[in-house]
Design a protein around this motif. Structure first.
Motif, PDB file in Angstrom:
ATOM      1  N   ASP A   1      50.424  46.239  37.839  1.00  0.00           N
ATOM      2  CA  ASP A   1      49.160  47.378  37.944  1.00  0.00           C
ATOM      3  C   ASP A   1      48.497  47.345  39.244  1.00  0.00           C
ATOM      4  O   ASP A   1      48.751  46.325  40.123  1.00  0.00           O
ATOM      5  CB  ASP A   1      48.304  46.962  36.900  1.00  0.00           C
ATOM      6  CG  ASP A   1      47.528  48.013  36.420  1.00  0.00           C
ATOM      7  OD1 ASP A   1      47.443  48.957  36.731  1.00  0.00           O
ATOM      8  OD2 ASP A   1      46.509  47.557  35.427  1.00  0.00           O
ATOM      9  N   TYR A   2      48.136  48.384  39.452  1.00  0.00           N
ATOM     10  CA  TYR A   2      47.068  48.911  40.641  1.00  0.00           C
ATOM     11  C   TYR A   2      46.120  49.689  40.286  1.00  0.00           C
ATOM     12  O   TYR A   2      46.113  50.663  39.409  1.00  0.00           O
ATOM     13  CB  TYR A   2      47.923  49.617  41.597  1.00  0.00           C
ATOM     14  CG  TYR A   2      47.281  49.922  42.850  1.00  0.00           C
ATOM     15  CD1 TYR A   2      46.669  48.839  43.798  1.00  0.00           C
ATOM     16  CD2 TYR A   2      46.513  51.187  42.854  1.00  0.00           C
ATOM     17  CE1 TYR A   2      45.792  49.478  44.910  1.00  0.00           C
ATOM     18  CE2 TYR A   2      45.884  51.682  44.101  1.00  0.00           C
ATOM     19  CZ  TYR A   2      45.327  50.489  44.780  1.00  0.00           C
ATOM     20  OH  TYR A   2      44.497  50.878  45.981  1.00  0.00           O
ATOM     21  N   GLN A   3      44.718  49.156  40.638  1.00  0.00           N
ATOM     22  CA  GLN A   3      43.696  49.785  40.455  1.00  0.00           C
ATOM     23  C   GLN A   3      42.753  49.817  41.479  1.00  0.00           C
ATOM     24  O   GLN A   3      42.729  48.893  42.603  1.00  0.00           O
ATOM     25  CB  GLN A   3      42.936  49.389  39.353  1.00  0.00           C
ATOM     26  CG  GLN A   3      43.493  49.379  38.046  1.00  0.00           C
ATOM     27  CD  GLN A   3      43.735  51.064  37.309  1.00  0.00           C
ATOM     28  OE1 GLN A   3      42.838  51.723  37.540  1.00  0.00           O
ATOM     29  NE2 GLN A   3      44.884  51.157  36.958  1.00  0.00           N
TER      30      GLN A   3
ATOM     31  N   LEU B   1      42.452  45.480  35.508  1.00  0.00           N
ATOM     32  CA  LEU B   1      43.837  45.428  35.590  1.00  0.00           C
ATOM     33  C   LEU B   1      44.467  44.995  34.406  1.00  0.00           C
ATOM     34  O   LEU B   1      44.178  43.933  33.740  1.00  0.00           O
ATOM     35  CB  LEU B   1      44.197  44.516  36.709  1.00  0.00           C
ATOM     36  CG  LEU B   1      44.034  45.041  38.039  1.00  0.00           C
ATOM     37  CD1 LEU B   1      44.197  43.899  39.271  1.00  0.00           C
ATOM     38  CD2 LEU B   1      45.012  46.013  38.319  1.00  0.00           C
ATOM     39  N   PHE B   2      45.459  45.531  34.071  1.00  0.00           N
ATOM     40  CA  PHE B   2      46.236  45.188  32.999  1.00  0.00           C
ATOM     41  C   PHE B   2      47.671  44.513  33.376  1.00  0.00           C
ATOM     42  O   PHE B   2      48.547  45.113  34.011  1.00  0.00           O
ATOM     43  CB  PHE B   2      46.789  46.363  31.974  1.00  0.00           C
ATOM     44  CG  PHE B   2      47.470  45.692  30.738  1.00  0.00           C
ATOM     45  CD1 PHE B   2      47.045  44.840  29.757  1.00  0.00           C
ATOM     46  CD2 PHE B   2      48.740  46.167  30.611  1.00  0.00           C
ATOM     47  CE1 PHE B   2      47.724  44.534  28.644  1.00  0.00           C
ATOM     48  CE2 PHE B   2      49.570  45.737  29.396  1.00  0.00           C
ATOM     49  CZ  PHE B   2      48.842  44.927  28.558  1.00  0.00           C
TER      50      PHE B   2
ATOM     51  N   ASN C   1      48.216  32.754  39.385  1.00  0.00           N
ATOM     52  CA  ASN C   1      48.325  32.175  38.002  1.00  0.00           C
ATOM     53  C   ASN C   1      47.636  32.935  37.042  1.00  0.00           C
ATOM     54  O   ASN C   1      46.825  32.494  36.130  1.00  0.00           O
ATOM     55  CB  ASN C   1      48.092  30.835  37.839  1.00  0.00           C
ATOM     56  CG  ASN C   1      48.862  29.896  38.745  1.00  0.00           C
ATOM     57  OD1 ASN C   1      50.099  30.233  38.940  1.00  0.00           O
ATOM     58  ND2 ASN C   1      48.353  28.862  39.459  1.00  0.00           N
ATOM     59  N   VAL C   2      47.606  34.468  36.987  1.00  0.00           N
ATOM     60  CA  VAL C   2      46.646  35.116  36.230  1.00  0.00           C
ATOM     61  C   VAL C   2      47.241  35.225  34.874  1.00  0.00           C
ATOM     62  O   VAL C   2      48.467  35.861  34.740  1.00  0.00           O
ATOM     63  CB  VAL C   2      46.307  36.618  36.974  1.00  0.00           C
ATOM     64  CG1 VAL C   2      45.363  37.526  35.942  1.00  0.00           C
ATOM     65  CG2 VAL C   2      45.663  36.275  38.358  1.00  0.00           C
ATOM     66  N   PRO C   3      46.723  34.940  33.906  1.00  0.00           N
ATOM     67  CA  PRO C   3      47.389  35.295  32.519  1.00  0.00           C
ATOM     68  C   PRO C   3      47.668  36.565  32.271  1.00  0.00           C
ATOM     69  O   PRO C   3      47.023  37.751  32.815  1.00  0.00           O
ATOM     70  CB  PRO C   3      46.248  34.844  31.371  1.00  0.00           C
ATOM     71  CG  PRO C   3      45.173  33.811  32.309  1.00  0.00           C
ATOM     72  CD  PRO C   3      45.549  34.572  33.697  1.00  0.00           C
ATOM     73  N   PHE C   4      48.743  36.824  31.216  1.00  0.00           N
ATOM     74  CA  PHE C   4      48.816  38.165  30.688  1.00  0.00           C
ATOM     75  C   PHE C   4      47.767  38.855  30.367  1.00  0.00           C
ATOM     76  O   PHE C   4      46.990  37.930  29.624  1.00  0.00           O
ATOM     77  CB  PHE C   4      50.216  38.245  30.205  1.00  0.00           C
ATOM     78  CG  PHE C   4      51.360  38.014  30.642  1.00  0.00           C
ATOM     79  CD1 PHE C   4      52.065  38.461  31.743  1.00  0.00           C
ATOM     80  CD2 PHE C   4      52.248  36.845  30.137  1.00  0.00           C
ATOM     81  CE1 PHE C   4      53.161  38.211  32.411  1.00  0.00           C
ATOM     82  CE2 PHE C   4      53.024  36.315  30.565  1.00  0.00           C
ATOM     83  CZ  PHE C   4      53.773  36.982  31.730  1.00  0.00           C
ATOM     84  N   GLY C   5      47.761  40.007  30.179  1.00  0.00           N
ATOM     85  CA  GLY C   5      46.527  40.796  29.626  1.00  0.00           C
ATOM     86  C   GLY C   5      45.750  41.505  30.504  1.00  0.00           C
ATOM     87  O   GLY C   5      45.993  42.109  31.829  1.00  0.00           O
ATOM     88  N   PHE C   6      44.504  42.056  29.815  1.00  0.00           N
ATOM     89  CA  PHE C   6      43.642  42.799  30.778  1.00  0.00           C
ATOM     90  C   PHE C   6      42.613  41.975  30.990  1.00  0.00           C
ATOM     91  O   PHE C   6      41.916  41.115  30.461  1.00  0.00           O
ATOM     92  CB  PHE C   6      42.735  44.107  29.790  1.00  0.00           C
ATOM     93  CG  PHE C   6      42.038  45.006  30.383  1.00  0.00           C
ATOM     94  CD1 PHE C   6      42.509  45.927  31.173  1.00  0.00           C
ATOM     95  CD2 PHE C   6      40.572  44.641  30.326  1.00  0.00           C
ATOM     96  CE1 PHE C   6      41.848  46.772  31.821  1.00  0.00           C
ATOM     97  CE2 PHE C   6      40.025  45.468  30.914  1.00  0.00           C
ATOM     98  CZ  PHE C   6      40.454  46.592  31.717  1.00  0.00           C
ATOM     99  N   HIS C   7      42.128  42.212  32.494  1.00  0.00           N
ATOM    100  CA  HIS C   7      41.149  41.471  33.328  1.00  0.00           C
ATOM    101  C   HIS C   7      40.242  42.363  33.659  1.00  0.00           C
ATOM    102  O   HIS C   7      40.491  43.418  34.397  1.00  0.00           O
ATOM    103  CB  HIS C   7      41.823  40.753  34.306  1.00  0.00           C
ATOM    104  CG  HIS C   7      42.814  39.568  33.615  1.00  0.00           C
ATOM    105  ND1 HIS C   7      42.427  38.509  32.787  1.00  0.00           N
ATOM    106  CD2 HIS C   7      44.259  39.660  33.434  1.00  0.00           C
ATOM    107  CE1 HIS C   7      43.568  37.771  32.307  1.00  0.00           C
ATOM    108  NE2 HIS C   7      44.725  38.592  32.789  1.00  0.00           N
TER     109      HIS C   7
END
Length: 149
Positions: free
Chosen positions: A7-9, A39-40, A110-116
């Protein structure tokens, strides 16, 4: 190992100098949120342990007042948890105004999957009551999510 853009924002609350009214930066411990982005990171790689988010910020600030050596402190939070901070010294030679464009970046690993949600905040350490630090723009804050596997 293949690297994939997940993703890119970008957040651009103020894209040019003096584009919005100046906002006074509060003194510690009060923080001013100046940008945020979401970011997703989809579950398309083998492990979230390989996920990284490259975060880049540019902030225009103004140092007003008769005293130099004031500092601004920037923090980046992911989902309300601090992941980065940096302190930047602002110096002016006497009773003048100085403008700065401050740029920095970091990598969130080490960013978990999902929306942050990523938030960019600032506060000041001011040497004297006669000094003021303002955010005057430009402000840009971007995040690039990468995964491998």
């Amino acid at each position: 190992m293949t690297t994939v853009i997940l993703d890119y924002q970008a957040s651009v609350p103020s894209s040019f100098f003096a584009g919005t009214p100046a906002v006074t930066v509060p003194q510690t411990p009060t923080q001013l949120q100046i940008a945020d982005l979401g970011l997703f990171l989809p579950n398309i790689t083998s492990s979230s342990a390989n996920n990284q988010v490259l975060l880049t910020a540019d902030v225009g600030v103004r140092n007003l007042g008769p005293i130099f050596n004031n500092d601004v402190v920037f923090h980046i939070y992911r989902d309300g948890r601090e992941i980065f901070n940096t302190i930047v010294g602002l110096q002016i030679p006497g009773p003048v105004t100085s403008d700065y464009n401050i740029s920095f970046n970091t990598i969130d690993e080490n960013v978990p999957f999902g929306f942050h949600i990523y938030q960019l905040t600032v506060y000041a350490f001011i040497q004297t009551a006669q000094s003021t630090i303002q955010v005057v723009g430009p402000i840009t804050f971007s995040g690039l999510g990468l995964g491998s596997g």
